[in-house]
Design an enzyme around this catalytic site. Structure first.
Site, PDB file in Angstrom:
ATOM      1  N   LEU A 153     -76.989  -1.985  45.904  1.00 32.83           N
ATOM      2  CA  LEU A 153     -76.979  -1.778  44.611  1.00 32.83           C
ATOM      3  C   LEU A 153     -77.115  -0.268  44.373  1.00 32.83           C
ATOM      4  CD1 LEU A 153     -79.688  -4.464  43.680  1.00 32.83           C
ATOM      5  CD2 LEU A 153     -77.062  -4.430  43.610  1.00 32.83           C
ATOM      6  N   GLY A 166     -77.173  -4.988  49.450  1.00 31.14           N
ATOM      7  CA  GLY A 166     -76.442  -5.859  48.558  1.00 31.14           C
ATOM      8  C   GLY A 166     -74.973  -5.908  49.419  1.00 31.14           C
ATOM      9  N   ASN A 199     -81.923  -5.126  54.297  1.00 34.24           N
ATOM     10  CA  ASN A 199     -83.147  -4.291  54.773  1.00 34.24           C
ATOM     11  C   ASN A 199     -83.899  -4.026  53.608  1.00 34.24           C
ATOM     12  OD1 ASN A 199     -81.272  -2.940  53.333  1.00 34.24           O
ATOM     13  ND2 ASN A 199     -81.329  -1.180  54.579  1.00 34.24           N
ATOM     14  N   GLU A 200     -84.111  -4.919  52.566  1.00 35.74           N
ATOM     15  CA  GLU A 200     -84.769  -4.784  51.541  1.00 35.74           C
ATOM     16  C   GLU A 200     -86.326  -4.414  51.650  1.00 35.74           C
ATOM     17  OE1 GLU A 200     -82.179  -6.684  51.573  1.00 35.74           O
ATOM     18  OE2 GLU A 200     -81.107  -6.454  49.687  1.00 35.74           O
TER      19      GLU A 200
END
Lengths: 287, 287, 287
Positions: C95, C140, C163-164
């Site tokens: 994103l 994303g 990997n958020e």
């Protein structure tokens, strides 16, 4: 006809063989400290040690103390927990059988509720959890290990598994869910229907444990390495991500605590189950 | 334009190539015994042999006889069942295509209902079940194998898989669930969307089968070893543990039998499906 | 106290280190063609290339163009899609962070809705889809790859993962479901709680990717081989089989689009999240 009797004889013989694993002599009294808690002030890592000789049988007091310890760690925002045992050969032999033999109604309800509560707190803890499995880990001992987020086990001579069916017991749904979070559906069905105990090598191969350690110190060290990786992750996002994975099993037990308790009570009070327990305990005394 | 026609040509060509596997010539008549049952009085193990030449096409009579056999084993509290085939090269080629071509309304309903009932009894049997897969096992043949608790397959030259999409058919949800109980979600999606047939080595690698045998005798022997392990486990706890793993798929079909039947009926009566079946059957006769 | 601050310092440091991966300089303007579509008239295979330098940051315009492209392919009954990137080192960095920093209410809603819609179209496409992952693929970018049916990745130097959590973000449920469709529950929990980026070798080992390619041309070629297998399967049956596997996650988002949007909006507008984004963007400018 021999097919009908064979399993019963087989249970008795297996119960005697498994004596070393399952026996929970009441060495402890009500005031004992059955859970030891040590926190490393540098890292914030808590080491929780089960210490109820000889085999860390999970009785009411141990489970209540374990639940309180988890509450305490939750409040202190600990950086992570390592769960281990003071015994050199047994992580935990599982539920204390004396809690189930001729139980007093109030105590046996409190016992099962304490197990449910301890599992809800452990499985849904906000801090990362590792089991340093430094000995045999059948049944309830395996449940505690499975409910952590990472498993390091001392090899090669110890065994681990949900072996309830071997003793004629059906592992409750949340025991099954705990295993399903760790190994495949196929492996879990086979492991649970056969009540299979796995060697460390077998457990590693199917993913039941993550690493094999050469001794307890090595297990603790590997557990610390895992927690060190977790410490790099923002705690809030880590916690919510963990809980979203575990939400299904947690919600199931939260919504079905009463029903799950009643299933246990109606099982344990069956005459044939009591007779089985009596025979088993007698066999231990005669040894 | 060639993209639109290619699949159709491809289906026809594949149908002809698969003739050896799928063809179900009506060698059997209504009175035939299409299922052979032998029980070993020492072990209590039942061997159930499909014997409808040439390829054990699953027609109404075979499925009804199989269902009755499972009922009989359930009542006799058998120690376990081995499912195998009298053919030297085919375990079962799956659903008998003649049941679907220009079907009589009553018979085609009875046919699909017999398949549903046989699956419910097999997938949810209280006794342990092993497939000794001594030949090719596509589509419905694979379904029967997947519904057992353990799979031993004669290698290396036979193949197994849910290949429905190759023939333009969507495997019903319970077929998919049966595969999902055995291999991973990822592998199941790929296997089913591609309608892939696996060699024994490939099937072993992804867990679709548990063991490879060198011939039928070896397969039966390995199946008996698995059942011997089961015989050490108290039957009641084993059964309830098995059912708790299979409850989801079983309940789904129990609740959706009518809807599932209607989906099948509306599919099979489509003119283009009937035309496809006609072309296919004509191609077999011309060979 | 150091335990509380360490993660924050760690986030800042990691954000700077990940700059090469995450930075989305606004090189593109509203009229740019951010998605290139080429269809092979012989095979019917569409190659969709993300081309928003420098790192294919997923902004509103790219996502809308991607959604329109998927609609177009759906209408044209394309034989299959290969998703790839024009960058030599990044598949997509995920994103676009500038969409989230001091966002205008209307635009940020449109942004998240465009992401939801693109995912619904990609995850539930009737045609087969392959990601030819020719560069790093975090967050994303990984989501897009996971939503395809097959993944070929150029190795060995690129990495992939959701990997958020590393950036303090909880991957939404449909991100998690997309990963759960590809790797095991156990591996997904560990990957997501640790926000782990995998090398191609590691990704291949756990099944996160299906094949490793030596360069982009090799990746495209391997993707075409997969689509060639799909072309042999009748399209209608293939599509329905695929959708029955993906029905759960698709239905969840369809039913919870509004709630999922609100969770995102309430997260992104938090002062501490905005402050984190500001610090991060400042750190990029100062480099």
């Amino acid at each position: 006809m021999s097919r009908v009797m064979a399993p019963l004889r087989s249970i008795a013989s297996r119960m005697i063989k498994q004596r070393a694993t399952i026996i929970n002599r009441s060495y402890s009294s009500a005031g004992d400290k059955l859970i030891d808690l040590k926190v490393n002030d540098d890292t914030g890592v808590a080491t929780v040690t089960m210490q109820r000789p000889p085999v860390n049988g999970l009785n009411l007091e141990l489970l209540q103390q374990f639940g309180s310890t988890l509450d305490q760690l939750e409040k202190s925002k600990c950086a992570g927990m390592i769960l281990t045992s003071s015994s050199p050969t047994v992580f935990s032999a599982g539920l204390d059988i004396t809690e189930m033999y001729k139980p007093k109604p109030d105590r046996v309800k409190a016992f099962w509720t304490a197990l449910q509560d301890a599992w809800l707190k452990l499985y849904g803890s906000s801090f990362p959890t590792v089991a340093a499995i430094n000995g045999h880990s059948p049944a309830g001992g395996c449940l505690l290990a499975l409910s952590c987020e990472y498993r390091v086990m001392v090899g090669p001579k110890f065994t681990i598994g949900l072996n309830e069916t071997q003793l004629g017991i059906v592992a409750p749904r949340w025991f099954q869910d705990s295993m399903r979070g760790v190994i495949s559906l196929r492996q879990a069905e086979m492991a649970l229907t056969l009540g299979r105990m796995f060697s460390t090598a077998e457990a590693k191969e199917i993913g039941l444990i993550d690493e094999i350690a050469k001794d307890k110190a090595d297990a603790i060290s590997k557990a610390e390495e895992f927690l060190d990786k977790c410490s790099n992750i923002p705690a809030g996002a880590r916690k919510l991500t963990k809980l979203s994975f575990r939400q299904g099993p947690l919600e199931w037990l939260q919504k079905n605590k009463e029903a799950d308790l009643n299933i246990f009570l109606s099982f344990v009070t069956q005459p044939k189950v009591q007779m089985g327990l009596e025979m088993y305990m007698a066999s231990l005394k005669n040894k």
